[in-house]
Design an enzyme around this catalytic site. Sequence first.
Site, PDB file in Angstrom:
ATOM      1  N   HIS A  90       1.437   3.527   4.981  1.00  0.00           N
ATOM      2  CA  HIS A  90       2.576   2.594   4.915  1.00  0.00           C
ATOM      3  C   HIS A  90       3.764   3.148   4.132  1.00  0.00           C
ATOM      4  O   HIS A  90       4.604   2.382   3.671  1.00  0.00           O
ATOM      5  CB  HIS A  90       2.111   1.252   4.322  1.00  0.00           C
ATOM      6  CG  HIS A  90       1.103   0.547   5.180  1.00  0.00           C
ATOM      7  ND1 HIS A  90       0.306  -0.490   4.750  1.00  0.00           N
ATOM      8  CD2 HIS A  90       0.756   0.748   6.487  1.00  0.00           C
ATOM      9  CE1 HIS A  90      -0.480  -0.893   5.731  1.00  0.00           C
ATOM     10  NE2 HIS A  90      -0.243  -0.153   6.795  1.00  0.00           N
ATOM     11  N   THR A 135      -9.114  -3.561  -0.128  1.00  0.00           N
ATOM     12  CA  THR A 135      -8.215  -4.040   0.929  1.00  0.00           C
ATOM     13  C   THR A 135      -8.838  -5.258   1.593  1.00  0.00           C
ATOM     14  O   THR A 135     -10.050  -5.292   1.828  1.00  0.00           O
ATOM     15  CB  THR A 135      -7.898  -2.960   1.994  1.00  0.00           C
ATOM     16  OG1 THR A 135      -7.244  -3.586   3.111  1.00  0.00           O
ATOM     17  CG2 THR A 135      -9.124  -2.212   2.486  1.00  0.00           C
ATOM     18  N   TYR A 154      12.408  -2.867  -3.703  1.00  0.00           N
ATOM     19  CA  TYR A 154      11.658  -1.605  -3.797  1.00  0.00           C
ATOM     20  C   TYR A 154      12.058  -0.801  -5.037  1.00  0.00           C
ATOM     21  O   TYR A 154      11.231  -0.062  -5.581  1.00  0.00           O
ATOM     22  CB  TYR A 154      11.772  -0.804  -2.492  1.00  0.00           C
ATOM     23  CG  TYR A 154      10.987  -1.491  -1.391  1.00  0.00           C
ATOM     24  CD1 TYR A 154       9.599  -1.374  -1.326  1.00  0.00           C
ATOM     25  CD2 TYR A 154      11.613  -2.336  -0.476  1.00  0.00           C
ATOM     26  CE1 TYR A 154       8.867  -2.058  -0.362  1.00  0.00           C
ATOM     27  CE2 TYR A 154      10.892  -3.026   0.491  1.00  0.00           C
ATOM     28  CZ  TYR A 154       9.512  -2.873   0.546  1.00  0.00           C
ATOM     29  OH  TYR A 154       8.781  -3.560   1.490  1.00  0.00           O
ATOM     30  N   ARG A 162       9.720  -2.092  -7.600  1.00  0.00           N
ATOM     31  CA  ARG A 162       8.371  -1.549  -7.416  1.00  0.00           C
ATOM     32  C   ARG A 162       8.333  -0.084  -7.886  1.00  0.00           C
ATOM     33  O   ARG A 162       7.406   0.365  -8.509  1.00  0.00           O
ATOM     34  CB  ARG A 162       7.942  -1.581  -5.945  1.00  0.00           C
ATOM     35  CG  ARG A 162       8.180  -2.854  -5.191  1.00  0.00           C
ATOM     36  CD  ARG A 162       6.969  -3.745  -5.220  1.00  0.00           C
ATOM     37  NE  ARG A 162       6.885  -4.563  -6.386  1.00  0.00           N
ATOM     38  CZ  ARG A 162       7.717  -5.579  -6.683  1.00  0.00           C
ATOM     39  NH1 ARG A 162       8.723  -5.891  -5.903  1.00  0.00           N
ATOM     40  NH2 ARG A 162       7.556  -6.291  -7.781  1.00  0.00           N
ATOM     41  N   GLN A 173      -3.261   2.437   2.149  1.00  0.00           N
ATOM     42  CA  GLN A 173      -2.176   1.547   2.570  1.00  0.00           C
ATOM     43  C   GLN A 173      -1.191   1.388   1.416  1.00  0.00           C
ATOM     44  O   GLN A 173      -0.163   0.749   1.550  1.00  0.00           O
ATOM     45  CB  GLN A 173      -2.750   0.175   2.944  1.00  0.00           C
ATOM     46  CG  GLN A 173      -3.735   0.240   4.101  1.00  0.00           C
ATOM     47  CD  GLN A 173      -4.536  -1.051   4.224  1.00  0.00           C
ATOM     48  OE1 GLN A 173      -4.083  -2.022   4.826  1.00  0.00           O
ATOM     49  NE2 GLN A 173      -5.724  -1.069   3.661  1.00  0.00           N
TER      50      GLN A 173
END
Length: 232
Positions: A104, A176, A53, A56, A86
């Site tokens: 999310h 999506t 993460y 990211r 999301q």
Amino acid sequence: MKNLVILSGAGMSAESGIKTFRDTGGLWEDYSIEEVATPEGYAKNPELVIRFYNERRKQLKDVEPNVGHKILGELEQHFNVTVITQNVDNLHERGGSKNVIHLHGELIKVCSSRDPQNPKLVRELSEDEYDVKMGDLSEDGSQLRPFIVWFGEPVPKIEEALDIVRSADIFVIIGTSMNVYPAAGLLNYVPARAEIYLIDPHPVTVNTNRTIHVIAKGASEGMEELKKILGV
Ligand code: APR
């Protein structure tokens, strides 16, 4: 003003240079969901997950909102827009959208490992804190963890999202694959009076008997077209 509700996914940010998950070359080809996107993976190897993460998060500094994000921001002059996303990036906000529900989680935030969904322990990082280290602690003394909703965890924002979807006059699905629930299930709560549009360059299988107006284009071109259809 009419209520325009968007459900966005990774394809929304693809033209900004952020990889989707399930396309060819998508993130889930390079990483295992179990390792980096489940509480079990985190319990097993927190260092790996924190590093995933961090990468990211670092990428957010190099990417910009695309035309699609920006058109969505502009549409607020004509509609009550709510974006249910999301995505964990911050490109909707940077593209000018003010009402964004992150189903999310958010990359720029961290939370407690012990009590991940306690809102009191969720904190936004400043850019110089983006590289979270093992040993960086939350206020409750537990390791700081990415504020991401992983597979198998509850999705606390879904109730708020449901209320918004129930009020939609226009509902737009963008980028999506509609594979992940409960997000994909939001479609079932769109009122009968509302028109539904789907913007995606690839075919998407949608589980519904409702009429869906498909705009088979990428997010930027697709949003340009939607703008014309909406007459603004
Ligand atoms: N513009 C619009 N859509 C695009 C573009 C583009 N330029 N490029 C690809 N797409 C579409 C793909 O065709 C696909 O339908 O974006 C979709 C991306 O699907 P996924 O990779 O499955 O991403 P998403 O639906 O957001 O995944 C849902 O799953 O991995 C978890 O938590 C993660 O939030 C994520 C969730």
